[in-house]
Scaffold this motif. Structure first.
Motif, PDB file in Angstrom:
ATOM      1  N   UNK A  55      10.753   5.049  11.529  1.00 36.90           N
ATOM      2  CA  UNK A  55      10.953   3.807  11.331  1.00 36.90           C
ATOM      3  C   UNK A  55       9.562   3.457  11.333  1.00 36.90           C
ATOM      4  N   UNK A  56       8.290   3.903  12.067  1.00 35.64           N
ATOM      5  CA  UNK A  56       7.613   3.676  12.238  1.00 35.64           C
ATOM      6  C   UNK A  56       6.890   3.291  10.864  1.00 35.64           C
ATOM      7  N   UNK A  57       7.441   4.158   9.851  1.00 34.63           N
ATOM      8  CA  UNK A  57       6.472   4.776   8.483  1.00 34.63           C
ATOM      9  C   UNK A  57       7.035   3.253   7.506  1.00 34.63           C
ATOM     10  N   UNK A  58       8.360   3.214   8.347  1.00 36.09           N
ATOM     11  CA  UNK A  58       9.086   1.538   6.944  1.00 36.09           C
ATOM     12  C   UNK A  58       8.801  -0.015   7.520  1.00 36.09           C
ATOM     13  N   UNK A  59       8.536   0.006   9.106  1.00 33.53           N
ATOM     14  CA  UNK A  59       7.999  -1.281   9.293  1.00 33.53           C
ATOM     15  C   UNK A  59       6.627  -1.252   9.324  1.00 33.53           C
ATOM     16  N   UNK A  60       5.906   0.061   8.738  1.00 32.68           N
ATOM     17  CA  UNK A  60       4.512  -0.387   8.682  1.00 32.68           C
ATOM     18  C   UNK A  60       4.300  -0.370   7.052  1.00 32.68           C
ATOM     19  N   UNK A  61       4.807  -0.153   6.915  1.00 33.22           N
ATOM     20  CA  UNK A  61       5.083   0.235   5.168  1.00 33.22           C
ATOM     21  C   UNK A  61       5.292  -1.677   4.731  1.00 33.22           C
ATOM     22  N   UNK A  73       6.813   6.599  -3.440  1.00 36.65           N
ATOM     23  CA  UNK A  73       5.902   6.836  -2.784  1.00 36.65           C
ATOM     24  C   UNK A  73       5.777   6.154  -1.304  1.00 36.65           C
ATOM     25  N   UNK A  74       7.158   5.542  -1.525  1.00 31.44           N
ATOM     26  CA  UNK A  74       6.878   5.008   0.275  1.00 31.44           C
ATOM     27  C   UNK A  74       7.526   6.139   1.014  1.00 31.44           C
ATOM     28  N   UNK A  75       7.750   7.274   0.791  1.00 31.46           N
ATOM     29  CA  UNK A  75       8.215   8.349   1.887  1.00 31.46           C
ATOM     30  C   UNK A  75       6.516   9.164   1.998  1.00 31.46           C
ATOM     31  N   UNK A  76       5.586   8.983   1.580  1.00 32.23           N
ATOM     32  CA  UNK A  76       4.327   9.529   1.957  1.00 32.23           C
ATOM     33  C   UNK A  76       4.390   8.766   3.509  1.00 32.23           C
ATOM     34  N   UNK A  77       3.916  10.301   3.991  1.00 35.95           N
ATOM     35  CA  UNK A  77       3.826  10.116   5.256  1.00 35.95           C
ATOM     36  C   UNK A  77       1.484  10.260   5.076  1.00 35.95           C
ATOM     37  N   UNK A  78       1.369  10.050   4.563  1.00 37.01           N
ATOM     38  CA  UNK A  78      -0.409  10.603   4.335  1.00 37.01           C
ATOM     39  C   UNK A  78      -0.935   9.839   4.292  1.00 37.01           C
ATOM     40  N   UNK A  79      -2.117   9.204   4.621  1.00 35.60           N
ATOM     41  CA  UNK A  79      -3.176   8.064   4.399  1.00 35.60           C
ATOM     42  C   UNK A  79      -2.612   7.341   4.594  1.00 35.60           C
ATOM     43  N   UNK A 123       3.369   6.609  10.529  1.00 35.73           N
ATOM     44  CA  UNK A 123       2.563   8.210  10.773  1.00 35.73           C
ATOM     45  C   UNK A 123       1.089   8.801  10.877  1.00 35.73           C
ATOM     46  N   UNK A 124       0.700   7.924  10.291  1.00 34.95           N
ATOM     47  CA  UNK A 124      -1.041   8.270  10.450  1.00 34.95           C
ATOM     48  C   UNK A 124      -1.288   7.563  12.241  1.00 34.95           C
TER      49      UNK A 124
END
Length: 587
Positions: free
Chosen positions: A433-439, A455-461, A465-466
């Motif tokens: 959820x956080x990945x999505x919202x931040x994206x 690319x959106x499923x990347x959790x790095x950078x 999630x970072x």
RNA sequence: GCGCCAGUAGCUCAGCUGGAUAGAGCAAUUGCCUUCUAAGCAAUAGGUCAUAGGUUCGACUCCUAUCUGGCGCACCA
């Protein structure tokens, strides 16, 4: 706190310049307002005053002005705290960061979760309309940007003192709704969510797609749908029964999606209940001469005053339009909740609609009309172009979320963190959820954006999630520190042990946070907070990579650095909910 | 045709009311895990800020024109 220091210096330096100007030009010298800037490099200080614009008036090169100012100010005894630095045509100030840290430490700990809140909108009632889904299909990526923005801006406004009311308007009537109903009636064979195992909204969506196929084979399809709408409006029991059944399915499905993605509302409005609301207001406006009637009975407004064309507000058969309904809904909402401002989170394609709506409401004499805002956001596109439901290229919200969650889960397992984490699925969902919202929120709302599923499923950078990871890392240190608390009992926070360059910058960033919240509130722009959070965590990351914190050689350093870490942690915890990021103690 | 918005590194995006050498992430190459969670840190490389004029001491930022892309201009929502 930073702002205060900056303004103090600004006023002070401005005064000195005014005096200099007076000596050259006499009493009524018009002096331009001083500009404040942040120097590009830390060694150039913390505040910068470019002096170019005074060259002409003072008949001096900017460098000379800077020199003269510095000499003048240095000779004065009564001046703000800090040290002046000459930097060519700039006069810079190096502030007393350690003193700032001492004050900050006290106030941040005292304010806790209130640190960063502003009174920008104190006493203001603000209504936020967002989401507004159709009941004929499940949510897709476009809705997710809308929901993220709506939730985030609501939280940001609340952090700025506003009383926020989040409302949703369910679009549950119209031909498009009848399309899925009709297709279901024809091809459904009495399927239900239970019998198919499909989520309600997905089942209904299946028949919306089915209609699109059928429509190609049978050109009476659309007419049949229209006929169904007429029946619906006439209150046909058979049609209403089906409508209630299928709407129920969709709404149940949507509720699950909202729950999963942390979206919530204070009040739901339904178009089936509001679509007639505006007619009355339009007729009254007709009496007042705001509108005029055509020979066929339709009612119009002339928009020449705002350099637009003419617009229908009531059909010739007397029925309501989208515009009519929105007029009525706005008025009804103001009755429900007398807002000072109403913000519509709606895609940019409807800018024209809102321009007209706001104009009409103003013309009708509602004084709150000038406080209506369209928070217009850009389209979400895919790398190969637009999302098109007919071509099956839409990114389904549930699918996307589930994919992200399962990837997050795999990550946790691969890192062997299952036992450290507070519930595997719970944590995986929070990360997704956080990945999505931040994206979705890191892009300025007004801009169109490209969503690349791969690319959106990347959790790095630069990702949600970072940020979570940094929060978890600091939390982890805080936990360890708590356990060792006794060994540090005789030490207290002393900012003079924070001398590293990064520590200076971190202190300033913590002090900057309240201004960021205010800016985001003023601009209705969550991306401001996203950028800030990334800068803060990145800086922290570098600092704690290069310096030992818990394991510093001297207890004074441990306590000072842990103190600073605690401040950063507090800011992170306060800022996360403003942009839909879940704070995790461990990940 | 008219109106609104956008065009910054290969890709995705920052860049505050004009100001000091235009910044990140991803992708590429390369270092760093018996030491506070490597979802990390660091380094290298990558740019005529769509184009052309103009305003200014100074322009990615403001103005004009052009090009490209998106959206809108329904008795649809």
């Amino acid at each position: 706190m930073l702002e205060k220091i900056r303004n103090e210096w600004k006023l002070f330096v401005q005064e000195q310049i005014n005096e200099m100007a007076k000596n050259v030009l006499g009493d009524n010298a018009a002096v331009a307002e001083l500009i404040i800037q942040i120097p590009p490099k830390p060694e150039l200080g913390d505040i910068a005053f470019p002096l170019f614009s005074y060259a002409k008036i003072l008949r001096m090169a900017p460098n000379k002005i800077a020199e003269a100012l510095k000499n003048k100010i240095d000779s004065l005894s009564d001046k703000p705290e800090g040290e002046l630095i000459l930097a060519g045509p700039y006069l810079n100030v190096k502030i007393d960061v350690l003193a700032l840290a001492t004050k900050l430490y006290k106030s941040v700990l005292a304010e806790g979760s209130d640190y960063g809140k502003s009174n920008l909108y104190d006493g203001k009632k603000i209504m936020m309309e967002f989401s507004c889904p159709n009941t004929n299909k499940p949510l897709h990526l476009g809705h997710m940007r809308n929901d993220s923005l709506g939730m985030s801006v609501s939280a940001i406004l609340a952090a700025n003192g506003a009383e926020v009311k989040k409302v949703n308007l369910i679009n549950n009537r119209g031909v498009h709704i009848c399309k899925s109903m009709l297709a279901y009636q024809k091809f459904g064979n009495g399927e239900t969510p239970e019998s198919t195992g499909l989520k309600g909204d997905h089942l209904v969506g299946k028949y919306y797609v089915k209609f699109a196929q059928w429509e190609k084979e049978d050109d009476t399809a659309v007419d049949q749908a229209k006929a169904m709408l007429v029946k619906w409006e006439a209150g046909d029991t058979e049609v209403l029964k089906l409508w209630k059944l299928m709407n129920g399915w969709t709404l149940e499905g949507l509720a699950v999606s909202y729950e999963k993605t942390g979206v919530s509302f204070d009040k739901y409005y339904y178009e089936s209940e509001t679509y007639k609301l505006g007619k009355d207001k339009v007729l009254k406006g007709l009496d007042k001469g705001v509108f005029y009637k055509e020979e066929d009975g339709s009612v119009w407004i002339d928009l020449e005053e705002i350099k637009l064309d003419k617009k229908v507000v009531l059909r010739s058969d007397g029925t309501s339009l989208y515009m009519t309904q929105d007029i009525g809904t706005a008025v009804a909402r103001h009755d429900d909740f007398p807002f000072d401002s109403l913000i519509y989170v709606v895609a940019s394609e409807q800018q024209y609609h809102f321009k007209v709506l706001f104009y009409i409401l103003k013309k009708l004499g509602y004084k709150w009309a000038k406080e209506l805002h369209h928070l217009s956001y850009g389209m979400v596109n895919l790398p190969d172009g637009k999302m098109k439901s007919r071509e099956g290229t839409v990114v389904d919200a549930d699918d996307l979320f589930d994919t992200l969650a399962s990837i997050a889960k795999k990550e946790i397992q691969e890192k062997e963190r299952e036992t450290q984490v507070d519930g595997l699925d719970k944590t995986a969902n929070a990360i997704a959820l956080s990945a999505l919202n931040y994206y979705l929120l890191q892009v300025s709302p007004t801009k169109d954006m490209v969503f690349d599923p791969k690319k959106s499923i990347s959790f790095t950078g630069n990702t949600g999630p970072y940020l979570q990871y940094m929060g978890a890392r600091i939390s982890s240190m805080v936990r360890m520190f708590e356990e060792l608390k006794n060994s540090y009992a005789s030490y207290s926070f002393d900012s003079s042990f924070l001398k590293e360059e990064e520590e200076r910058e971190l202190i300033k960033m913590v002090a900057l946070y309240p201004e960021i919240v205010e800016k985001a509130g003023r601009d209705l722009d969550p991306s401001v907070i996203c950028s800030y959070l990334y800068d803060l965590t990145k800086l922290f990351s570098k600092w704690y990579h290069d310096n030992k914190i818990l394991k510093a050689e001297d207890n004074n350093f441990v306590v000072a650095r842990m103190g600073l870490s605690t401040l950063v942690l507090q800011v992170i915890q306060n800022a996360f909910p403003l942009v839909g990021i879940t704070f995790l103690e461990s990940m």
